[in-house]
Design a protein around this motif. Structure first.
Motif, short mmCIF file in Angstrom:
data_model
loop_
_atom_site.label_atom_id
_atom_site.label_comp_id
_atom_site.label_asym_id
_atom_site.label_seq_id
_atom_site.Cartn_x
_atom_site.Cartn_y
_atom_site.Cartn_z
N THR A 117 -73.79 -48.69 41.11
CA THR A 117 -73.27 -49.81 40.31
C THR A 117 -72.09 -49.34 39.45
O THR A 117 -71.05 -49.99 39.39
N LYS A 118 -72.26 -48.18 38.80
CA LYS A 118 -71.16 -47.65 37.97
C LYS A 118 -69.94 -47.38 38.84
O LYS A 118 -68.80 -47.66 38.45
N PHE A 119 -70.18 -46.84 40.02
CA PHE A 119 -69.07 -46.54 40.94
C PHE A 119 -68.35 -47.84 41.34
O PHE A 119 -67.12 -47.90 41.36
N LEU A 120 -69.11 -48.87 41.65
CA LEU A 120 -68.50 -50.13 42.11
C LEU A 120 -67.65 -50.75 41.00
O LEU A 120 -66.56 -51.27 41.25
N LYS A 121 -68.14 -50.64 39.76
CA LYS A 121 -67.38 -51.21 38.63
C LYS A 121 -66.09 -50.42 38.39
O LYS A 121 -65.02 -51.00 38.23
N ARG A 122 -66.22 -49.09 38.39
CA ARG A 122 -65.02 -48.27 38.16
C ARG A 122 -64.02 -48.47 39.28
O ARG A 122 -62.82 -48.54 39.06
N ILE A 129 -60.03 -49.54 39.15
CA ILE A 129 -58.96 -48.73 39.75
C ILE A 129 -58.20 -49.54 40.80
O ILE A 129 -56.97 -49.57 40.82
N LEU A 130 -58.94 -50.20 41.66
CA LEU A 130 -58.30 -50.95 42.75
C LEU A 130 -57.49 -52.14 42.22
O LEU A 130 -56.40 -52.42 42.70
N SER A 131 -58.02 -52.82 41.20
CA SER A 131 -57.31 -53.98 40.64
C SER A 131 -55.95 -53.58 40.08
O SER A 131 -55.00 -54.34 40.15
N ASP A 132 -55.90 -52.37 39.49
CA ASP A 132 -54.64 -51.90 38.90
C ASP A 132 -53.74 -51.19 39.89
O ASP A 132 -52.66 -50.73 39.54
#
Ligand code: ZN
Ligand code: ZN
Length: 397
Positions: A188-193, A197-200
């Motif tokens: 879950t932490k990985f998916l949020k991070r 990263i991907l959005s930016d």
């Protein structure tokens, strides 16, 4: 002495207006093998089972899936060239698109360009002592590996295969063990991070369907198995384009190169695959040659494309070495009318030295029914190969 196993993925079918794609396709070379050799019907796993491509191949290679199936994730990860260690959790994943908390495309518009770089941008994170490896495979797809102590594959997929999914950034455990809880939390932490990263990421600026999240499926825990050469005494090599097939081959310890142009699609470089297979047959006992596109046409419900691809494969037969044994079959049936795998057995032909022949004259589901090999299962294949190669041992004395 060598044995070539040519698998036409999803070959078996049901008659449409009296003909199956195999019986409708022009296959003079496969028919010649059928005439010279012996035919049968083949259940890659066993009767009544609808095989996945992963379990069917494990079964054919002499690794009963009920003992040796690690889940789809580890096989895909091996297929894209990741090395796995005992206890690793591996998953398949997609780049996908969310807007305002809603999932709008599970494949980020089937992104091609830049997907590799996007996966690199989220590779190598360390979360709560767990290392996370991300690698692109094709289009929007990739593989994830979680490496660390006390992990479990008993977690839900975050890809529900639909767009109704609202909790796509939250992985939940499947059981109440500490290891499942920990794995779900880390993921879950990985998916949020990753979504931050991907959005930016500059590559997503201006994309109509930005590849701004990761969806996961097919979690499995890697446990090494005894390599095929040790287990059966077969020095083995694999010629395949699709990641899953390379993954299964690597999992059982076959020599499995990445072949330029071998894509697992309609435009795969068949000539290159034949060259590799022919070379391997010089100094290997067992060579596996896999052609995927026949299954793709079947899932598309495209009868004529399936015929066309079978016809293309037929033209390869004269280019393969004449000495040694060759068997041609499918890993399961994928009837075009059903557009999915089915439990129907696949036609099987075997040709080469020291075998009986039968009355079969063409390669088809219908003729194979009365072939001399009868109806047999995946677990019988390796013992048959061992005996043909004079590598079997007498049972008893
Ligand atoms: Zn298959
Ligand atoms: Zn399939």
């Amino acid at each position: 002495m060598s044995f070539l196993l040519l698998i036409l993925d999803g070959l078996g079918d049901l008659p449409v207006k009296g003909k199956t794609p195999l019986s409708a396709a022009r296959t003079p070379n496969l028919d010649r093998l059928a005439r010279q050799g012996i035919a049968g019907l083949f259940y890659s796993v066993s009767r009544g089972i609808v095989p996945g491509s992963d379990t069917s191949h494990l079964s054919m290679f002499g690794y009963p899936p009920e003992e040796s199936y690690p889940g789809r994730g580890p096989l895909e990860a091996l297929g894209v060239g990741l090395e796995l260690k005992k206890g690793d959790i591996a998953l398949r994943c997609n780049l996908a698109t969310e807007k305002g908390g809603k999932l709008v495309d599970r494949r980020a518009g089937r992104i091609e360009k830049g997907a590799d770089e996007l996966f690199r941008s989220i590779d190598g994170m360390r979360i709560d002592g767990v290392e996370i490896i991300a690698k692109h495979s094709s289009q929007h797809r990739g593989a994830l590996v979680l490496r660390g102590k006390g992990l479990s594959a008993k977690i839900h997929e975050t890809d529900t295969h639909g767009l109704e999914n609202q909790n796509f950034l939250r992985c939940t455990p499947l059981d109440r063990t500490d290891s499942a809880l920990k794995t779900a939390q880390v993921l879950t932490k990985f998916l949020k991070r990753s979504s931050e990263i991907l959005s930016d990421h500059p590559l997503n600026k201006g994309r109509k369907l930005p590849a701004n999240i990761i969806l996961t499926r097919g979690p499995g825990q890697f446990q090494p198995v005894q390599p095929i050469e040790e287990r059966y005494g077969l020095k083995s090599a694999s010629v395949a384009g699709g990641a899953l097939y390379k993954g299964v081959s690597r999992y059982v310890g076959m020599e499995t190169p990445d072949i330029a142009g071998a894509t697992g699609t309609f435009d795969t470089d068949l000539e290159a695959k034949v060259r590799y297979a022919s070379d391997f047959l010089q100094d290997h006992d067992f060579v596996f040659l896999h052609i995927k596109a026949i299954d793709n046409a079947s899932h598309d419900g495209n009868f004529s494309k399936k015929c066309q691809m079978i016809g293309k494969v037929d033209k390869l037969i004269p280019k393969l070495p004449k000495e040694g044994h060759i068997a041609v079959t499918g890993d399961h049936s994928t009837p075009v009318a059903k557009r999915r795998h089915s439990s129907d057995p696949t036609p099987f032909i075997l040709s080469g030295p020291n075998i009986r022949t039968d009355k079969t004259t063409v390669f088809s589901e219908i003729e194979a029914f009365s072939g001399g090999l009868g109806h047999f299962e995946g677990k019988h294949l390796i013992p048959m190969i061992l005996d043909l190669l004079d590598k079997s041992h007498v049972y008893g004395a």
